[in-house]
Design a protein around this motif. Structure first.
Motif, short mmCIF file in Angstrom:
data_model
loop_
_atom_site.label_atom_id
_atom_site.label_comp_id
_atom_site.label_asym_id
_atom_site.label_seq_id
_atom_site.Cartn_x
_atom_site.Cartn_y
_atom_site.Cartn_z
N PHE A 100 21.43 -33.94 -26.04
CA PHE A 100 21.38 -32.99 -27.13
C PHE A 100 22.63 -32.11 -27.57
O PHE A 100 22.68 -31.74 -28.73
N ARG A 146 23.38 -27.70 -29.04
CA ARG A 146 21.95 -27.46 -29.13
C ARG A 146 21.35 -27.08 -27.72
O ARG A 146 20.37 -26.58 -27.99
N GLU A 186 20.01 -23.40 -27.47
CA GLU A 186 18.70 -22.96 -28.20
C GLU A 186 17.60 -23.83 -27.58
O GLU A 186 16.35 -23.05 -27.28
#
Length: 61
Positions: free
Chosen positions: A19, A23, A26
């Motif tokens: 990822f 990211r 999040e």
């Protein structure tokens, strides 16, 4: 089977590679919110009122 510290570290490294570092926060935030909502929903189910128990008359001697 519990997850050991080595396994957890491996999972985190793979997640970082898949990822990317931007990211991950999040994804973690979304996972935390989902877990919180799930706990609240299951807590509500556990706290539902049970039907009142019918008390039996005490036997007379």
């Amino acid at each position: 089977m519990p997850i050991g510290p080595g396994s957890l570290l491996l999972i985190l490294i793979v997640a970082l590679l898949v990822f990317g570092p931007k990211r991950l926060p999040e994804i973690g935030r979304a996972a935390g919110k989902s877990l919180k909502e799930f706990k609240e929903a299951t807590k509500g189910l556990a706290e539902e009122e049970e039907p009142p128990k019918k008390e039996e008359d005490e036997p007379k001697n």
